[in-house]
Structures are given as C-alpha cells and as structure tokens.
Design a protein around this motif. Structure first.
Motif, PDB file in Angstrom:
ATOM      1  N   ALA A 306       0.849  -1.191   0.000  1.00  0.00           N
ATOM      2  CA  ALA A 306       0.000   0.000   0.000  1.00  0.00           C
ATOM      3  C   ALA A 306       0.884   1.241   0.000  1.00  0.00           C
ATOM      4  O   ALA A 306       1.788   1.360   0.832  1.00  0.00           O
ATOM      5  CB  ALA A 306      -0.911   0.002   1.222  1.00  0.00           C
ATOM      6  N   LEU A 307       0.637   2.141  -0.943  1.00  0.00           N
ATOM      7  CA  LEU A 307       1.374   3.402  -1.008  1.00  0.00           C
ATOM      8  C   LEU A 307       0.452   4.502  -0.495  1.00  0.00           C
ATOM      9  O   LEU A 307      -0.574   4.795  -1.111  1.00  0.00           O
ATOM     10  CB  LEU A 307       1.831   3.680  -2.440  1.00  0.00           C
ATOM     11  N   VAL A 308       0.821   5.085   0.638  1.00  0.00           N
ATOM     12  CA  VAL A 308       0.018   6.148   1.240  1.00  0.00           C
ATOM     13  C   VAL A 308       0.607   7.485   0.806  1.00  0.00           C
ATOM     14  O   VAL A 308       1.630   7.930   1.337  1.00  0.00           O
ATOM     15  CB  VAL A 308       0.011   6.026   2.780  1.00  0.00           C
ATOM     16  N   GLY A 309      -0.030   8.098  -0.195  1.00  0.00           N
ATOM     17  CA  GLY A 309       0.540   9.305  -0.788  1.00  0.00           C
ATOM     18  C   GLY A 309      -0.439  10.458  -0.857  1.00  0.00           C
ATOM     19  O   GLY A 309      -1.618  10.338  -0.508  1.00  0.00           O
ATOM     20  N   LYS A 310       0.089  11.583  -1.337  1.00  0.00           N
ATOM     21  CA  LYS A 310      -0.707  12.800  -1.447  1.00  0.00           C
ATOM     22  C   LYS A 310      -1.095  13.109  -2.888  1.00  0.00           C
ATOM     23  O   LYS A 310      -1.918  13.990  -3.134  1.00  0.00           O
ATOM     24  CB  LYS A 310       0.093  13.979  -0.870  1.00  0.00           C
ATOM     25  N   TYR A 311      -0.484  12.404  -3.841  1.00  0.00           N
ATOM     26  CA  TYR A 311      -0.723  12.714  -5.258  1.00  0.00           C
ATOM     27  C   TYR A 311      -1.097  11.440  -6.024  1.00  0.00           C
ATOM     28  O   TYR A 311      -0.624  11.198  -7.126  1.00  0.00           O
ATOM     29  CB  TYR A 311       0.530  13.346  -5.873  1.00  0.00           C
ATOM     30  N   THR A 339      -1.262  -0.841  -4.340  1.00  0.00           N
ATOM     31  CA  THR A 339      -2.520  -0.122  -4.123  1.00  0.00           C
ATOM     32  C   THR A 339      -2.202   1.300  -3.660  1.00  0.00           C
ATOM     33  O   THR A 339      -1.468   1.494  -2.686  1.00  0.00           O
ATOM     34  CB  THR A 339      -3.374  -0.822  -3.048  1.00  0.00           C
ATOM     35  N   TYR A 340      -2.752   2.277  -4.369  1.00  0.00           N
ATOM     36  CA  TYR A 340      -2.543   3.679  -4.007  1.00  0.00           C
ATOM     37  C   TYR A 340      -3.651   4.116  -3.039  1.00  0.00           C
ATOM     38  O   TYR A 340      -4.837   3.944  -3.317  1.00  0.00           O
ATOM     39  CB  TYR A 340      -2.570   4.569  -5.244  1.00  0.00           C
ATOM     40  N   ILE A 341      -3.243   4.675  -1.917  1.00  0.00           N
ATOM     41  CA  ILE A 341      -4.192   5.163  -0.917  1.00  0.00           C
ATOM     42  C   ILE A 341      -3.974   6.659  -0.735  1.00  0.00           C
ATOM     43  O   ILE A 341      -2.874   7.104  -0.401  1.00  0.00           O
ATOM     44  CB  ILE A 341      -4.016   4.430   0.429  1.00  0.00           C
ATOM     45  N   GLU A 342      -5.035   7.435  -0.942  1.00  0.00           N
ATOM     46  CA  GLU A 342      -4.950   8.876  -0.731  1.00  0.00           C
ATOM     47  C   GLU A 342      -4.845   9.139   0.768  1.00  0.00           C
ATOM     48  O   GLU A 342      -5.719   8.739   1.561  1.00  0.00           O
ATOM     49  CB  GLU A 342      -6.186   9.568  -1.310  1.00  0.00           C
ATOM     50  N   ALA A 343      -3.762   9.788   1.174  1.00  0.00           N
ATOM     51  CA  ALA A 343      -3.479   9.961   2.607  1.00  0.00           C
ATOM     52  C   ALA A 343      -4.607  10.662   3.346  1.00  0.00           C
ATOM     53  O   ALA A 343      -4.923  10.316   4.499  1.00  0.00           O
ATOM     54  CB  ALA A 343      -2.163  10.725   2.779  1.00  0.00           C
ATOM     55  N   VAL A 344      -5.235  11.628   2.703  1.00  0.00           N
ATOM     56  CA  VAL A 344      -6.288  12.388   3.377  1.00  0.00           C
ATOM     57  C   VAL A 344      -7.473  11.501   3.734  1.00  0.00           C
ATOM     58  O   VAL A 344      -8.205  11.782   4.696  1.00  0.00           O
ATOM     59  CB  VAL A 344      -6.733  13.586   2.496  1.00  0.00           C
ATOM     60  N   ASN A 345      -7.640  10.395   3.003  1.00  0.00           N
ATOM     61  CA  ASN A 345      -8.773   9.500   3.282  1.00  0.00           C
ATOM     62  C   ASN A 345      -8.591   8.686   4.562  1.00  0.00           C
ATOM     63  O   ASN A 345      -9.530   8.041   5.025  1.00  0.00           O
ATOM     64  CB  ASN A 345      -9.009   8.559   2.101  1.00  0.00           C
ATOM     65  N   LEU A 346      -7.382   8.678   5.112  1.00  0.00           N
ATOM     66  CA  LEU A 346      -7.134   7.966   6.364  1.00  0.00           C
ATOM     67  C   LEU A 346      -7.383   8.846   7.582  1.00  0.00           C
ATOM     68  O   LEU A 346      -7.330   8.373   8.713  1.00  0.00           O
ATOM     69  CB  LEU A 346      -5.689   7.454   6.399  1.00  0.00           C
TER      70      LEU A 346
END
Length: 603
Positions: A306-311, A339-346
C-alpha cells in the motif's frame, strides 16, 4: 577521435506516446553493442527546471547526483542505461532563454538585435554539442552516441524553436552523424477494428515540412501491426518498410528494446550512423535483457504493498518509487500488487465528511503486506500519513517511510509514545508546541526553485538492519528536502525507542530512523528510489519487500545474498522459475502475445 553521433527522438499525434522508453531503448541496444551513450531530454516549457512543478502537473520531479531537479524521463535513461546524468542533460526553454538573456546583458552579442534565429537556435545547438561530450562517469571517455528526446508533439508552438535548431543541426554535424526517429501513434478504433495510418502520415508530413525527414518511424499501437500497414506507411511517409518499426503494447517495458532489436534497429543504426561496429552474435546478444524480461513475466507470488501518498490521482507522481518497488520484487521473485491510498482518506475528518472513502482506504491499508509512505510537501494529507505510521508501528506491519514519511513517523512517535501532544512540523504548524520537524534556513532563502537540500550526500550508518542491507556503513543517496528532524528532540526520541542509525557528516542531521523491536519499521530522509536499478534494487526497498514476504530474517541470516536461480532463498520451491530454463523461442512468444505496457513513464 570519431565524430559524435546523434539520434533525435520526436513524437507525433499525441503526447505520452512512449518517447522516453523508446529513447532509452535505443541507448540500451547500443550499449549492448559496446557503444557508450548519453542522453538529453528537451522540455519546451519556460520553467527553468522541474523543481517547482506540482506532481499533478508533470509527474514526479527526478533528482540527479548534482542536485538537478529534472523531468522524470531522465529517470528512465538512468535506470535503463545505468549511467549518471547531470542537470545540463535536461534542457528547457527557460534555461535557453535565461542563458541568451544573460549573454545579451553582458554585451556578448555586440549590440546586435537578439532573435530566436539565430541566437536561440544557436544556443540550443551549442548546448547539445557541449553536453553530448561529457563522460557519463568521470573515469570514462566521452560517449560516442547522444540520444536527444524532444518533448511534446511536433507542431506544438512551444517546440518550434527546437525543431528549427535541429533542422540546422543536421547540417552542422553532417548527415552521417545525425538520425531522426519519429514516434507516432497508430490508433485502432473499435468501430472499424483496423489500424489507421492517417494520423502518422499527417505527423510525418508536418515534420518534413519543418525541415526534418525521419529516418525511422516507430509506430506505437495497442496490437501488433501487420506488414501491409508497414508498406502503406512506407509509401506515404517516404521511407522503406524496414524503416518502419512497430511497437505494440507489451507485458513490460523490458521487452521494448528486444522488440526493436528484433526488427533490425542494430543493423540500420550501424549503417546509417557509420558506427563500424561488429554485428552481435545471434542467441547471446542482449542476454541480460532477455533474462530480465522473462523473469518479470514469470513472477508468481504476489506481494501487496500500500502506497500512502498525497498525489495518488496521477501514478507518474510516484514513478521512481513504483519502479524501485518493482526492482525489489524482481530480485525476490515476487509480483508487485500496488494499491494507491490517498493519505487524506485515512484522516478522522474524512470519516465524518466521506465515510465510504475513509473505510475503503483503511480496508486497503489493512489488506496490505507492507506499506510505503513516500515524500511530499504541504499540509494536505499529512495527518493521514501520521495515522498510517502509527498503525504500522502498532500492528508490526512492515513499513518504509521516505522524506516526509520519516518526518511523519517522528511526529507520530513523539505524540503517541512520548506523549508530546503538540508535536508537529513547522511546515504544517509554524507555532506548534513541540517543533519536531523544522526548516533548514540555509536551504530556504525565499525562492522555491533549487533552494532545498538537493543531490547526492553521504550518510554514516550505525550497526543496524539498514547497515546489513546496504552491506556498508557509509552510503551515498540523493536528497530533496528543506525540513529536517529537530536535533533538540533526538535524545528524548531515542530513549523512547526510535533509534536514529543514520546521520550526515556533521552528525546533526538525521538520515535514518527505525524501531528495533519492529520487523521492519524503517524511515529515511533521503530518496533511495532514485538510485534503484532493475538488476540492482535499492536496499531499503528490498528490505521492505522481503519483510512483507516474511523472508527478511532468512535473507539476513544468509549474509544478504539472493541465489542466482531466481532468488530461491526468499521464495518457496513451488514458486521458483529458473531463468536459464527459458529459451529464445519463449521470448518470441512473449513479444507476439504482449499486452499493455506497464511501468516506466510513457511520456
């Protein structure tokens, strides 16, 4: 000394057609023939460099050894060719105009009217010739071939001055030293089910009208193109059928140089550029790439990262991180499922505003075998990265934090282990109670461009899992940051269990932090993804993948060695694929039945 040879790669119909990978593949083929090469990327935008771009605007910013912030295609060149490039290998309209204006201010033009022709076009030609002769490593002779990729699409007004410069350049360096390769899209509309050559015809006609006649036409298509289509393009584009190279979508980018070589590119370049090289022996030529491509196609055991990123809305924003993960997976014989995870969603606020996105993000995080928290700038999503770091630390989930990822992990540790409730970064909260992350004034004079801590720097390691992975205690990695861990809190953090095992030469800047009681909780201030190579993965990334597979302890106990038979020491017997057991006929089958290209940027 033999004359320098130049290959100009242009693009038609649309951008993002694959010029970067194709330009890299030209270099790969020539290097396999014993020809030293270098690369130049031309970007027609007016920015001085890529340093101030939003990742959504142009993908990731790639950083070079000398601190140059450049286009991500230079990452393709370095990875494919295993060479070191410099900031001058990336030319922009802004750089050229800046140079010409500075000359005009000094009076170098002796009072003449400064114009696009000849002053701008001359500056482009002089720049290309100067950079082409720079050795790719200090102990090597100047390269023999320079591959120049012209960004954008033929016909764009921004690139007209560069096209005119190369129209003149072909006569400046003589015909036998200059080759133009035009990359164009051949679409296949579902309504007709047949490839359409008209867009390529129009693109080549426009290129010829501007004074450049393509020597090679490289047709990008979804499916293989038959001989009749090549003959049609030959008739309408003023080239022989052998000069039309077809590159359909493939299972991985590592097949691209093999597909080009199979269509006679080596023989053509040898004759066209008078390279006088001996023809490679069939069956052994590019053996390394044949093996690599087969190995990639035969990876079986999946590892979920899982990649927790901003972009995350643009995958090119993390191009080098993705490639570094793939390189580590290749080395371990595993298949990357990213899997790309938008950091703000956490973040907890999202749970109120958008509960569906919140629960989906956490579900994806929980399903992962390992987590990577990459770099970024600004406040948005920062708390989400902190949440991810806390979850990984508390659940013993393997994690690698990079740049902002290290800073997030330090703040998380200060808040939740040391009880420093007001801990934060001054980038996010300038007046926070506990300034765990502060800016570096000497690297932040006001301008945003090129004012960070950039380029390759030494890091001194203390005995730890990172020292074992690198197999040395002094490393050199590339940096890109203007904030750092506040030295005033180091003693307090280490007493709590967050150990700083890597520091700069002054011992005041923290480069590597980890938790010894965790299977793999490693964070680094530098960007190890920039130096990762297909056959030489970055050690921190390799550690993450091994830990995610549950094989890190075994790897370390065996002296950090991967077996030649597809790394059998980190894969179960049933998952092993012997590269040597695959034949050339298998390669042909893979090429003929290729599917969508994945991986390197297709800009």
């Amino acid at each position: 000394m033999p004359d320098m040879k130049y290959i100009l790669v242009t693009g038609g119909v649309i951008s993002g057609v694959g010029k970067g990978v194709i330009a890299s593949s030209f270099g790969t083929i020539l290097k396999s023939c014993g020809i030293d090469v270098t690369s130049i990327k031309i970007d027609p935008y007016i920015n001085i460099d890529a340093g101030t771009f939003s990742p959504y605007e142009h993908g990731e910013v790639y950083v070079l050894d000398d601190g140059g912030e450049v286009d991500l295609d230079l990452g393709n060149y370095e990875r494919f060719l295993d060479i070191t490039l410099h900031r001058d290998n990336n030319i922009t309209t802004g750089k050229i105009y800046q140079q010409v204006i500075e000359r005009e201010r000094r009076g170098d033009y002796l009072g003449k009217t400064v114009q696009v022709i000849p002053h701008i076009t001359d500056a482009v030609q002089e720049w290309v010739q100067r950079v082409a002769h720079i050795p790719v490593t200090p102990d090597m002779a100047p390269p023999r071939v320079c591959i120049v990729e012209l960004g954008g699409t033929i016909g764009d007004i921004e690139g007209m001055s560069f096209v005119e410069a190369f129209r003149q350049f072909q006569f400046r360096v003589k015909k036998e030293n200059f080759c133009c390769a035009h990359v164009s899209l051949v679409p296949m509309p579902k309504s007709t089910g047949e490839p359409k050559t008209k867009p390529t015809q129009s693109s080549v006609r426009e290129l010829r009208g501007l004074g450049l006649s393509p020597d090679l036409i490289l047709c990008r298509s979804e499916h293989p193109i038959n001989q009749s289509v090549k003959n049609k393009l030959s008739n309408f584009c003023h080239v022989s059928p052998e000069q039309v190279i077809c590159i359909h979508d493939l299972s991985s980018v590592y097949h691209v140089p093999l597909l080009m070589e199979a269509q006679g590119v080596v023989q053509y370049l040898n004759e066209r550029l008078q390279l006088n090289m001996s023809m490679p022996r069939p069956g052994k030529f590019m053996r390394k790439w044949h093996n690599l491509a087969k190995q990639v196609d035969n990876l079986r055991k999946e590892v979920n990262i899982a990649l927790v990123g901003k972009y995350t809305k643009l995958e090119d924003s993390y191009a080098s991180v993705t490639k570094a993960l793939q390189h580590a997976c290749i080395a371990t014989g595993s298949k990357l499922n990213l899997t790309y995870i938008e950091a703000v969603n956490l973040e907890r606020q999202t749970k109120i505003d958008d509960p569906v996105s919140y629960h989906k993000a956490w579900q994806n995080l929980c399903k992962s075998d390992g987590v990577i928290v990459p770099g970024g700038f600004g406040q948005r999503g920062f708390e989400g990265k902190i949440e991810a770091c806390q979850w990984c630390r508390e659940t013993q989930k393997p994690m690698l934090g990079i740049c902002l990822g290290l800073q997030a992990s330090v703040i998380e540790f200060a808040r939740n282990v040391l009880g420093l409730a007001g801990a934060n970064s001054t980038e996010v909260a300038p007046h926070c109670a506990h300034r765990l992350v502060v800016d570096m004034p000497e690297h932040h004079p006001g301008n945003l461009g090129g004012t960070m801590r950039l380029g390759k720097r030494k890091t001194y390691l203390e005995p730890s899992i990172i020292t074992q992975l690198y197999k040395k205690d002094v490393i050199e990695e590339r940096h890109r940051h203007r904030y750092e861990v506040n030295p005033e809190y180091i003693e307090q953090l280490e007493k709590g269990g967050l150990r700083f095992v890597g520091k700069d030469d002054t011992k005041t800047r923290m480069e590597v932090a980890l938790v010894d009681t965790h299977p793999y909780y490693v964070t680094v201030q530098f960007h190890p993804e920039y130096l990762s190579r297909p056959l030489s993965p970055s050690p921190p990334f390799l550690g993450l993948i091994l830990a995610s597979l549950g094989k890190l302890k075994s790897y370390l106990s065996k002296g950090c060695r991967l077996s030649p038979r597809n790394q059998s020491d980190v894969s179960s017997d049933e998952d092993e694929i012997s590269v040597s057991s695959l034949s050339i006929s298998d390669e042909k089958t893979v090429i003929e039945n290729g599917i969508a290209v994945n991986g390197e940027s297709k800009k």
